[in-house]
Design an enzyme around this catalytic site. Sequence first.
Site, PDB file in Angstrom:
ATOM      1  N   ALA A  63      14.468 -25.924 -38.430  1.00  0.00           N
ATOM      2  CA  ALA A  63      13.805 -26.600 -39.711  1.00  0.00           C
ATOM      3  C   ALA A  63      12.197 -27.070 -39.168  1.00  0.00           C
ATOM      4  O   ALA A  63      11.338 -26.963 -40.100  1.00  0.00           O
ATOM      5  CB  ALA A  63      14.429 -27.659 -40.531  1.00  0.00           C
ATOM      6  N   GLY A 122      25.810 -30.710 -45.357  1.00  0.00           N
ATOM      7  CA  GLY A 122      25.682 -31.641 -46.661  1.00  0.00           C
ATOM      8  C   GLY A 122      24.409 -31.586 -47.313  1.00  0.00           C
ATOM      9  O   GLY A 122      24.667 -31.384 -48.622  1.00  0.00           O
ATOM     10  N   GLU A 165      26.542 -39.221 -49.985  1.00  0.00           N
ATOM     11  CA  GLU A 165      27.129 -39.298 -48.410  1.00  0.00           C
ATOM     12  C   GLU A 165      27.063 -40.885 -47.969  1.00  0.00           C
ATOM     13  O   GLU A 165      26.364 -41.665 -48.684  1.00  0.00           O
ATOM     14  CB  GLU A 165      26.405 -38.547 -47.449  1.00  0.00           C
ATOM     15  CG  GLU A 165      26.401 -36.971 -47.563  1.00  0.00           C
ATOM     16  CD  GLU A 165      25.690 -36.137 -46.836  1.00  0.00           C
ATOM     17  OE1 GLU A 165      26.314 -35.159 -46.739  1.00  0.00           O
ATOM     18  OE2 GLU A 165      24.502 -36.320 -46.258  1.00  0.00           O
ATOM     19  N   HIS A 218      30.119 -37.614 -35.238  1.00  0.00           N
ATOM     20  CA  HIS A 218      30.339 -37.287 -36.580  1.00  0.00           C
ATOM     21  C   HIS A 218      31.647 -37.665 -37.004  1.00  0.00           C
ATOM     22  O   HIS A 218      32.750 -36.984 -36.019  1.00  0.00           O
ATOM     23  CB  HIS A 218      30.132 -35.928 -37.035  1.00  0.00           C
ATOM     24  CG  HIS A 218      29.969 -35.736 -38.706  1.00  0.00           C
ATOM     25  ND1 HIS A 218      31.325 -35.825 -39.400  1.00  0.00           N
ATOM     26  CD2 HIS A 218      29.049 -35.416 -39.397  1.00  0.00           C
ATOM     27  CE1 HIS A 218      30.997 -35.564 -40.646  1.00  0.00           C
ATOM     28  NE2 HIS A 218      29.562 -35.467 -40.850  1.00  0.00           N
ATOM     29  N   ARG A 274      27.984 -43.747 -40.598  1.00  0.00           N
ATOM     30  CA  ARG A 274      29.008 -42.961 -39.793  1.00  0.00           C
ATOM     31  C   ARG A 274      29.445 -43.746 -38.494  1.00  0.00           C
ATOM     32  O   ARG A 274      30.627 -43.386 -37.897  1.00  0.00           O
ATOM     33  CB  ARG A 274      28.033 -41.800 -39.255  1.00  0.00           C
ATOM     34  CG  ARG A 274      28.113 -40.858 -40.006  1.00  0.00           C
ATOM     35  CD  ARG A 274      27.598 -39.697 -39.321  1.00  0.00           C
ATOM     36  NE  ARG A 274      27.162 -38.660 -40.647  1.00  0.00           N
ATOM     37  CZ  ARG A 274      26.469 -37.559 -40.724  1.00  0.00           C
ATOM     38  NH1 ARG A 274      25.683 -37.428 -39.575  1.00  0.00           N
ATOM     39  NH2 ARG A 274      26.331 -37.110 -41.786  1.00  0.00           N
TER      40      ARG A 274
HETATM   41  P1  FAD Z   1      17.638 -26.883 -34.493  1.00  0.00           P
HETATM   42  O1  FAD Z   1      17.717 -26.471 -35.702  1.00  0.00           O
HETATM   43  O2  FAD Z   1      18.547 -27.499 -33.512  1.00  0.00           O
HETATM   44  O3  FAD Z   1      16.757 -25.560 -33.683  1.00  0.00           O
HETATM   45  C1  FAD Z   1      16.517 -25.881 -32.152  1.00  0.00           C
HETATM   46  C2  FAD Z   1      15.806 -24.505 -31.782  1.00  0.00           C
HETATM   47  O4  FAD Z   1      15.438 -24.887 -30.296  1.00  0.00           O
HETATM   48  C3  FAD Z   1      16.600 -23.372 -31.798  1.00  0.00           C
HETATM   49  O5  FAD Z   1      15.581 -22.206 -32.470  1.00  0.00           O
HETATM   50  C4  FAD Z   1      16.694 -23.002 -30.171  1.00  0.00           C
HETATM   51  O6  FAD Z   1      16.783 -21.782 -30.004  1.00  0.00           O
HETATM   52  C5  FAD Z   1      15.437 -23.382 -29.450  1.00  0.00           C
HETATM   53  N1  FAD Z   1      15.313 -24.019 -28.444  1.00  0.00           N
HETATM   54  C6  FAD Z   1      16.203 -24.982 -27.903  1.00  0.00           C
HETATM   55  N2  FAD Z   1      15.854 -25.122 -26.670  1.00  0.00           N
HETATM   56  C7  FAD Z   1      14.967 -24.124 -26.196  1.00  0.00           C
HETATM   57  C8  FAD Z   1      14.515 -23.404 -25.054  1.00  0.00           C
HETATM   58  N3  FAD Z   1      14.700 -24.061 -23.707  1.00  0.00           N
HETATM   59  N4  FAD Z   1      13.659 -22.565 -25.028  1.00  0.00           N
HETATM   60  C9  FAD Z   1      13.506 -21.939 -26.171  1.00  0.00           C
HETATM   61  N5  FAD Z   1      14.083 -22.473 -27.297  1.00  0.00           N
HETATM   62  C10 FAD Z   1      14.606 -23.317 -27.374  1.00  0.00           C
HETATM   63  N6  FAD Z   1      21.168 -32.791 -40.890  1.00  0.00           N
HETATM   64  C11 FAD Z   1      20.816 -33.275 -42.138  1.00  0.00           C
HETATM   65  O7  FAD Z   1      19.822 -33.776 -42.543  1.00  0.00           O
HETATM   66  N7  FAD Z   1      21.768 -32.770 -43.122  1.00  0.00           N
HETATM   67  C12 FAD Z   1      22.837 -31.976 -42.917  1.00  0.00           C
HETATM   68  O8  FAD Z   1      23.602 -31.757 -43.878  1.00  0.00           O
HETATM   69  C13 FAD Z   1      23.141 -31.714 -41.598  1.00  0.00           C
HETATM   70  N8  FAD Z   1      24.286 -31.064 -41.335  1.00  0.00           N
HETATM   71  C14 FAD Z   1      24.494 -30.690 -39.992  1.00  0.00           C
HETATM   72  C15 FAD Z   1      25.800 -30.044 -39.719  1.00  0.00           C
HETATM   73  C16 FAD Z   1      25.934 -29.620 -38.384  1.00  0.00           C
HETATM   74  C17 FAD Z   1      27.089 -28.862 -37.957  1.00  0.00           C
HETATM   75  C18 FAD Z   1      25.057 -29.862 -37.495  1.00  0.00           C
HETATM   76  C19 FAD Z   1      25.307 -29.544 -35.969  1.00  0.00           C
HETATM   77  C20 FAD Z   1      23.916 -30.841 -37.674  1.00  0.00           C
HETATM   78  C21 FAD Z   1      23.650 -31.082 -39.183  1.00  0.00           C
HETATM   79  N9  FAD Z   1      22.594 -31.987 -39.364  1.00  0.00           N
HETATM   80  C22 FAD Z   1      22.431 -32.390 -40.516  1.00  0.00           C
HETATM   81  C23 FAD Z   1      21.679 -32.487 -38.265  1.00  0.00           C
HETATM   82  C24 FAD Z   1      20.459 -31.417 -38.714  1.00  0.00           C
HETATM   83  O9  FAD Z   1      21.032 -30.165 -38.999  1.00  0.00           O
HETATM   84  C25 FAD Z   1      19.465 -31.285 -37.263  1.00  0.00           C
HETATM   85  O10 FAD Z   1      19.228 -32.470 -36.711  1.00  0.00           O
HETATM   86  C26 FAD Z   1      18.449 -30.445 -37.442  1.00  0.00           C
HETATM   87  O11 FAD Z   1      18.693 -29.162 -38.046  1.00  0.00           O
HETATM   88  C27 FAD Z   1      17.603 -30.063 -36.318  1.00  0.00           C
HETATM   89  O12 FAD Z   1      16.816 -29.167 -36.528  1.00  0.00           O
HETATM   90  P2  FAD Z   1      15.458 -28.797 -35.352  1.00  0.00           P
HETATM   91  O13 FAD Z   1      14.373 -27.833 -36.060  1.00  0.00           O
HETATM   92  O14 FAD Z   1      15.193 -30.008 -34.821  1.00  0.00           O
HETATM   93  O15 FAD Z   1      16.294 -28.130 -34.325  1.00  0.00           O
HETATM   94  C1  SIN Z   2      27.243 -33.557 -42.963  1.00  0.00           C
HETATM   95  O1  SIN Z   2      27.302 -32.738 -44.073  1.00  0.00           O
HETATM   96  O2  SIN Z   2      28.235 -34.202 -43.028  1.00  0.00           O
HETATM   97  C2  SIN Z   2      26.289 -33.592 -41.974  1.00  0.00           C
HETATM   98  C3  SIN Z   2      25.008 -34.407 -42.431  1.00  0.00           C
HETATM   99  C4  SIN Z   2      24.046 -34.730 -41.616  1.00  0.00           C
HETATM  100  O3  SIN Z   2      24.539 -34.660 -40.442  1.00  0.00           O
HETATM  101  O4  SIN Z   2      23.182 -35.565 -41.958  1.00  0.00           O
END
Ligand code: FAD
Ligand code: SIN
Length: 525
Positions: free
Chosen positions: A16, A49, A118, A234, A280
């Site tokens: 994101a 979520g 939540e 979690h 949590r």
């Molecule tokens: P990510 O989406 O984790 O993306 C990381 C990126 O970095 C990937 O493209 C990966 O390939 C790249 N990358 C990493 N290291 C390297 C490298 N060395 N070289 C090249 N590329 C690399 N949060 C909420 O707010 N609401 C929710 O409902 C929620 N549900 C969740 C459910 C689950 C199962 C999980 C695991 C997390 C959830 N979270 C939720 C947390 C949230 O999804 C994450 O914190 C957020 O999506 C992180 O986004 P980001 O862009 O920082 O990284």
């Molecule tokens: C969940 O759907 O329970 C994950 C939400 C979050 O990690 O913020």
Amino acid sequence: MNRHYLYDTIIIGTGASGLSLALSLAKTLKVAIISKNNAQQGSTYYAQGGIAAVLDNKDSYELHISDTMVAGAGLCQKDAVKFTVENSKDAISWLINQGVEFDREQDNPHKDFHLTQEGGHSHRRIIHAADATGKAVSTTLIEQAAKEPNITFFENHIAIDLIKNNGEITGAYILDRKRNEVDCFQAKFTVLATGGASKVYLYSTNPEGNSGDGIAMAWRGGCKVANMEFNQFHPTCLYHPKASSFLISEAVRGEGGLLRLPNGKRFMPDFDDRAELAPRDIVARAIDHEMKRLGLDCVYLDISHKPKDFIKQHFPTIYQTCLDLGIDITKDPIPVVPAAHYTCGGIVIDQYGCTSVPGLLAAGETTFTGLHGANRMASNSLLECLVYARSASQYILQQFDQKETPAPAPNWDESRVSEPKEQITISHSWHEIRQVMWDYVGIVRSNKRLERAKKRIQIIKEEVNDFYGHYRINSDLIELRNLVIVAELIIDSAISRKESRGLHFNLDYPEAKSNPDDTILTPEA
Ligand code: FAD
Ligand code: SIN
């Protein structure tokens, strides 16, 4: 043959944060966006979520701010919380304009958005796309980015290290996994959007690849990191041998799900007045306590008292995944255990995403903004990704013309390494780190456990560095080298916190101090 690329901005990460930053720059700047696997693989895609935002007239910024601060157990930075919450509406409007389809009340396109509930939230404020919000966000943003001529995706490219010249970051060395060559990517601005580090623990809700690469690269590059001791577990990860990382969303508890012992008795009311909807850290610790007290493999999350249609409409992914494994959640309770989920600490950034080293910005879960304090409130993470990525784009656009194009960096030097003869050192150390972290640096810690962990991680670090110094790089070695640094940062931060607060609970210091500080670590020069 090594390749040299020059872009206006390099973004490492296609979650994101990386995607929303790329889209916010692409009207003017040429952007390379890099992912170690395919572009969807990261936590974003798996988010269930939803996204917390003040969207209901009866809700208010003040309430969202105070809920976040309460969940953060006295360590949130009010400026960061205010900044994030007050930008929440704009961030959601931006996503809707990109084409993300969120659920409406009773599926009527003209009705208000359905907001779920939540833990820690005093109001319904989670906008969502059923129980697969991340999938909707990730696929929509990737689709939009693919249409932008100024954005180039580099999938299956794994960043190894940042390039530093005269104290400034000018790009990164990146392994193209298909060609097996290390290329040099340079730009005026480099952004780490690499996600969290929960794979440092044996059991995690995170997808493969969340090995804290950005945090480790930034640390080696001279950046400050903070609050690494606050690892969020979690409370409800599915307990099943065939689906060890599958999350059961907190929204299940938000919509009435109850936690029960094997004999059917509820236990959360004994731990907190908010019961299943406590923050949590409290719920995960209560489950851990009950599992250890009774010698259980898991506890149960029960939503079967709700109508079948309601469950299937709100939780289609969870319903189907469990059904495929033989659990009908409309009839049966779901076996669950806590698992490592989110990295609250990370690379220290300011409100514009700037790290402590010029030329390098960061966004998303890899960062420390001050928003989460000692415990992130549910669904505040995707919000933070969007808000900080968009403000980083403003900084880059404002500064771009004044900044000089970086001088070309030398090729990656492989003259002193040879092909590794075996991979066992790597796979063994991977497993050992994750086991040590789970056993000694988990939900409940003690001085003795932390000291033990420190000694063991130190030995593994020496072995990994020796291996890295002699053998040719590959993806597993890159991740292992990062994982061991992240483990060390977590342990050092945990040792330095002489209290229990939020996600950090130490049996030898069970009380919270009255004047808490963030744990800020600075690499040696
Ligand atoms: P990510 O989406 O984790 O993306 C990381 C990126 O970095 C990937 O493209 C990966 O390939 C790249 N990358 C990493 N290291 C390297 C490298 N060395 N070289 C090249 N590329 C690399 N949060 C909420 O707010 N609401 C929710 O409902 C929620 N549900 C969740 C459910 C689950 C199962 C999980 C695991 C997390 C959830 N979270 C939720 C947390 C949230 O999804 C994450 O914190 C957020 O999506 C992180 O986004 P980001 O862009 O920082 O990284
Ligand atoms: C969940 O759907 O329970 C994950 C939400 C979050 O990690 O913020």
